[in-house]
Design a protein around this motif. Structure first.
Motif, PDB file in Angstrom:
ATOM      1  N   THR A 138      -2.690  -6.424  34.111  1.00  0.00           N
ATOM      2  CA  THR A 138      -4.177  -6.507  34.757  1.00  0.00           C
ATOM      3  C   THR A 138      -4.382  -5.194  35.657  1.00  0.00           C
ATOM      4  O   THR A 138      -3.672  -4.980  36.390  1.00  0.00           O
ATOM      5  CB  THR A 138      -4.002  -8.033  35.547  1.00  0.00           C
ATOM      6  N   VAL A 139      -5.366  -4.687  35.063  1.00  0.00           N
ATOM      7  CA  VAL A 139      -5.996  -3.564  35.927  1.00  0.00           C
ATOM      8  C   VAL A 139      -7.183  -4.086  36.516  1.00  0.00           C
ATOM      9  O   VAL A 139      -8.282  -4.356  35.915  1.00  0.00           O
ATOM     10  CB  VAL A 139      -6.016  -2.301  35.237  1.00  0.00           C
ATOM     11  N   SER A 140      -7.459  -3.621  38.015  1.00  0.00           N
ATOM     12  CA  SER A 140      -8.435  -4.040  38.742  1.00  0.00           C
ATOM     13  C   SER A 140      -9.082  -2.678  39.293  1.00  0.00           C
ATOM     14  O   SER A 140      -8.286  -1.832  39.783  1.00  0.00           O
ATOM     15  CB  SER A 140      -8.106  -5.062  39.726  1.00  0.00           C
ATOM     16  N   GLY A 141     -10.544  -2.515  39.645  1.00  0.00           N
ATOM     17  CA  GLY A 141     -11.053  -1.460  40.275  1.00  0.00           C
ATOM     18  C   GLY A 141     -11.210  -0.328  39.220  1.00  0.00           C
ATOM     19  O   GLY A 141     -10.663  -0.482  37.930  1.00  0.00           O
ATOM     20  N   ASP A 144      -5.561  -5.986  22.631  1.00  0.00           N
ATOM     21  CA  ASP A 144      -5.822  -7.718  23.048  1.00  0.00           C
ATOM     22  C   ASP A 144      -6.253  -7.591  24.340  1.00  0.00           C
ATOM     23  O   ASP A 144      -5.499  -7.411  25.227  1.00  0.00           O
ATOM     24  CB  ASP A 144      -4.643  -8.316  22.387  1.00  0.00           C
ATOM     25  N   SER A 145      -7.480  -7.796  24.645  1.00  0.00           N
ATOM     26  CA  SER A 145      -7.983  -7.791  25.910  1.00  0.00           C
ATOM     27  C   SER A 145      -8.756  -9.038  26.305  1.00  0.00           C
ATOM     28  O   SER A 145      -9.709  -9.577  25.370  1.00  0.00           O
ATOM     29  CB  SER A 145      -8.877  -6.723  26.062  1.00  0.00           C
ATOM     30  N   ALA A 146      -8.552  -9.679  27.306  1.00  0.00           N
ATOM     31  CA  ALA A 146      -9.486 -10.853  27.963  1.00  0.00           C
ATOM     32  C   ALA A 146     -10.886 -10.257  28.407  1.00  0.00           C
ATOM     33  O   ALA A 146     -10.594  -9.219  28.385  1.00  0.00           O
ATOM     34  CB  ALA A 146      -8.708 -11.580  29.144  1.00  0.00           C
ATOM     35  N   ALA A 147     -11.692 -11.167  28.365  1.00  0.00           N
ATOM     36  CA  ALA A 147     -13.263 -10.614  28.741  1.00  0.00           C
ATOM     37  C   ALA A 147     -12.820  -9.939  30.185  1.00  0.00           C
ATOM     38  O   ALA A 147     -12.125 -10.389  31.124  1.00  0.00           O
ATOM     39  CB  ALA A 147     -14.171 -11.661  28.886  1.00  0.00           C
ATOM     40  N   GLY A 148     -13.714  -8.698  30.374  1.00  0.00           N
ATOM     41  CA  GLY A 148     -13.569  -8.290  31.738  1.00  0.00           C
ATOM     42  C   GLY A 148     -14.306  -8.866  32.604  1.00  0.00           C
ATOM     43  O   GLY A 148     -15.546  -9.478  32.082  1.00  0.00           O
ATOM     44  N   THR A 149     -14.294  -8.546  33.709  1.00  0.00           N
ATOM     45  CA  THR A 149     -14.845  -9.419  34.993  1.00  0.00           C
ATOM     46  C   THR A 149     -15.238  -8.303  35.858  1.00  0.00           C
ATOM     47  O   THR A 149     -14.951  -7.096  35.791  1.00  0.00           O
ATOM     48  CB  THR A 149     -13.949 -10.293  35.820  1.00  0.00           C
ATOM     49  N   GLY A 150     -16.326  -9.141  36.630  1.00  0.00           N
ATOM     50  CA  GLY A 150     -16.882  -7.988  37.878  1.00  0.00           C
ATOM     51  C   GLY A 150     -18.109  -7.710  37.142  1.00  0.00           C
ATOM     52  O   GLY A 150     -18.951  -8.327  36.268  1.00  0.00           O
ATOM     53  N   THR A 151     -19.035  -6.583  37.695  1.00  0.00           N
ATOM     54  CA  THR A 151     -20.257  -6.437  37.287  1.00  0.00           C
ATOM     55  C   THR A 151     -20.344  -5.256  36.438  1.00  0.00           C
ATOM     56  O   THR A 151     -19.751  -4.061  36.548  1.00  0.00           O
ATOM     57  CB  THR A 151     -21.342  -6.264  38.556  1.00  0.00           C
ATOM     58  N   THR A 152     -21.002  -5.390  34.946  1.00  0.00           N
ATOM     59  CA  THR A 152     -20.920  -4.436  34.055  1.00  0.00           C
ATOM     60  C   THR A 152     -19.351  -3.563  33.821  1.00  0.00           C
ATOM     61  O   THR A 152     -19.333  -2.583  33.723  1.00  0.00           O
ATOM     62  CB  THR A 152     -22.001  -3.247  34.171  1.00  0.00           C
ATOM     63  N   THR A 155      -9.402   3.662  30.302  1.00  0.00           N
ATOM     64  CA  THR A 155     -10.621   4.029  31.467  1.00  0.00           C
ATOM     65  C   THR A 155     -11.354   2.871  31.990  1.00  0.00           C
ATOM     66  O   THR A 155     -11.988   2.055  30.792  1.00  0.00           O
ATOM     67  CB  THR A 155     -11.503   5.350  31.263  1.00  0.00           C
ATOM     68  N   ILE A 156     -11.229   2.205  33.060  1.00  0.00           N
ATOM     69  CA  ILE A 156     -12.009   1.067  33.553  1.00  0.00           C
ATOM     70  C   ILE A 156     -13.094   1.811  34.257  1.00  0.00           C
ATOM     71  O   ILE A 156     -12.814   2.365  35.314  1.00  0.00           O
ATOM     72  CB  ILE A 156     -11.256  -0.019  34.209  1.00  0.00           C
ATOM     73  N   ALA A 157     -14.244   1.102  34.024  1.00  0.00           N
ATOM     74  CA  ALA A 157     -15.802   1.443  35.068  1.00  0.00           C
ATOM     75  C   ALA A 157     -16.258   0.204  35.328  1.00  0.00           C
ATOM     76  O   ALA A 157     -16.177  -0.830  34.600  1.00  0.00           O
ATOM     77  CB  ALA A 157     -16.406   2.359  34.484  1.00  0.00           C
ATOM     78  N   GLY A 158     -17.302   0.332  36.084  1.00  0.00           N
ATOM     79  CA  GLY A 158     -18.225  -0.857  36.498  1.00  0.00           C
ATOM     80  C   GLY A 158     -17.988  -1.322  38.037  1.00  0.00           C
ATOM     81  O   GLY A 158     -17.447  -0.295  38.718  1.00  0.00           O
ATOM     82  N   THR A 159     -18.524  -2.143  38.502  1.00  0.00           N
ATOM     83  CA  THR A 159     -18.473  -2.715  39.924  1.00  0.00           C
ATOM     84  C   THR A 159     -17.479  -3.814  39.965  1.00  0.00           C
ATOM     85  O   THR A 159     -17.574  -4.807  39.342  1.00  0.00           O
ATOM     86  CB  THR A 159     -19.822  -3.162  40.518  1.00  0.00           C
ATOM     87  N   SER A 174     -12.153  -5.872  36.333  1.00  0.00           N
ATOM     88  CA  SER A 174     -11.033  -6.420  36.298  1.00  0.00           C
ATOM     89  C   SER A 174     -10.665  -6.643  34.737  1.00  0.00           C
ATOM     90  O   SER A 174     -11.404  -7.222  33.915  1.00  0.00           O
ATOM     91  CB  SER A 174     -10.659  -7.468  37.128  1.00  0.00           C
ATOM     92  N   PHE A 175      -9.648  -5.970  34.040  1.00  0.00           N
ATOM     93  CA  PHE A 175      -8.995  -6.623  32.557  1.00  0.00           C
ATOM     94  C   PHE A 175      -7.831  -6.833  32.739  1.00  0.00           C
ATOM     95  O   PHE A 175      -6.968  -6.270  33.217  1.00  0.00           O
ATOM     96  CB  PHE A 175      -9.378  -5.209  31.744  1.00  0.00           C
ATOM     97  N   ASN A 176      -7.531  -7.841  31.752  1.00  0.00           N
ATOM     98  CA  ASN A 176      -6.098  -8.178  31.373  1.00  0.00           C
ATOM     99  C   ASN A 176      -5.956  -8.010  29.858  1.00  0.00           C
ATOM    100  O   ASN A 176      -6.857  -8.574  29.213  1.00  0.00           O
ATOM    101  CB  ASN A 176      -5.859  -9.547  31.775  1.00  0.00           C
ATOM    102  N   PHE A 177      -4.884  -6.960  29.579  1.00  0.00           N
ATOM    103  CA  PHE A 177      -4.771  -6.752  28.254  1.00  0.00           C
ATOM    104  C   PHE A 177      -3.412  -6.202  27.830  1.00  0.00           C
ATOM    105  O   PHE A 177      -2.617  -6.115  28.607  1.00  0.00           O
ATOM    106  CB  PHE A 177      -5.831  -5.534  27.680  1.00  0.00           C
ATOM    107  N   ALA A 178      -3.075  -6.137  26.488  1.00  0.00           N
ATOM    108  CA  ALA A 178      -1.840  -5.606  26.050  1.00  0.00           C
ATOM    109  C   ALA A 178      -2.158  -4.702  24.737  1.00  0.00           C
ATOM    110  O   ALA A 178      -3.301  -4.911  24.083  1.00  0.00           O
ATOM    111  CB  ALA A 178      -1.081  -6.716  25.573  1.00  0.00           C
TER     112      ALA A 178
END
Length: 131
Positions: A22-25, A48-56, A110-114, A117-121
């Motif tokens: 899980t990576v946040s920010g 394999d990724s769960a839906a991203g959370t946060g804004t965009t 690379t994770i972006a948005g406001t 957060s993503f949980n993946f493998a």
């Protein structure tokens, strides 16, 4: 051999590039380099990724290769990028030919948005060389 036909059994091996993470920010992160020198032909690499959370939220992933286990010489593998993941869970698979790679491969994301957060493998499946 049966009735003049030769049958070959192929055993596939699983390589973990990123375990359940899980990576946040907003960030760019790099997985540990995995030695593929004993593999032949194509590797199937799956994200394999769960839906991203946060804004965009967005997750962009790619595969890099290099000769150094610390990744200091790693460069992108041509055509080895995953489709961008956003607010919908996704399972993506790409093919990478081990003959087009150096000794090690790794996943870079690379994770972006406001407040994303993503949980993946990320795993790879391939055939070890038989000598």
């Amino acid at each position: 051999e049966a009735n003049g036909n030769v049958f070959y059994l192929q055993f596939l091996h699983l390589l973990s590039l990123i375990k359940n993470l899980t990576v946040s920010g907003t960030s760019t992160f790099t997985g540990t380099a995995v030695d593929i020198s004993q593999y032949q032909g194509k590797l199937k690499i799956m994200l394999d990724s769960a839906a991203g959370t946060g804004t965009t939220p967005t997750l962009n992933g790619k595969i890099q290769t290099g000769d150094q286990s610390d990744g200091s010489d790693a460069a992108d593998v041509s055509g080895a990028a995953f489709a961008q993941i956003t607010t919908t869970a996704a399972k993506e698979a790409i093919g990478v030919d081990s003959r087009d790679c150096k000794k090690y491969i790794r996943f870079v994301g690379t994770i972006a948005g406001t407040t994303p957060s993503f949980n993946f493998a990320v795993v790879a499946v391939g055939q070890k060389q038989i000598i």
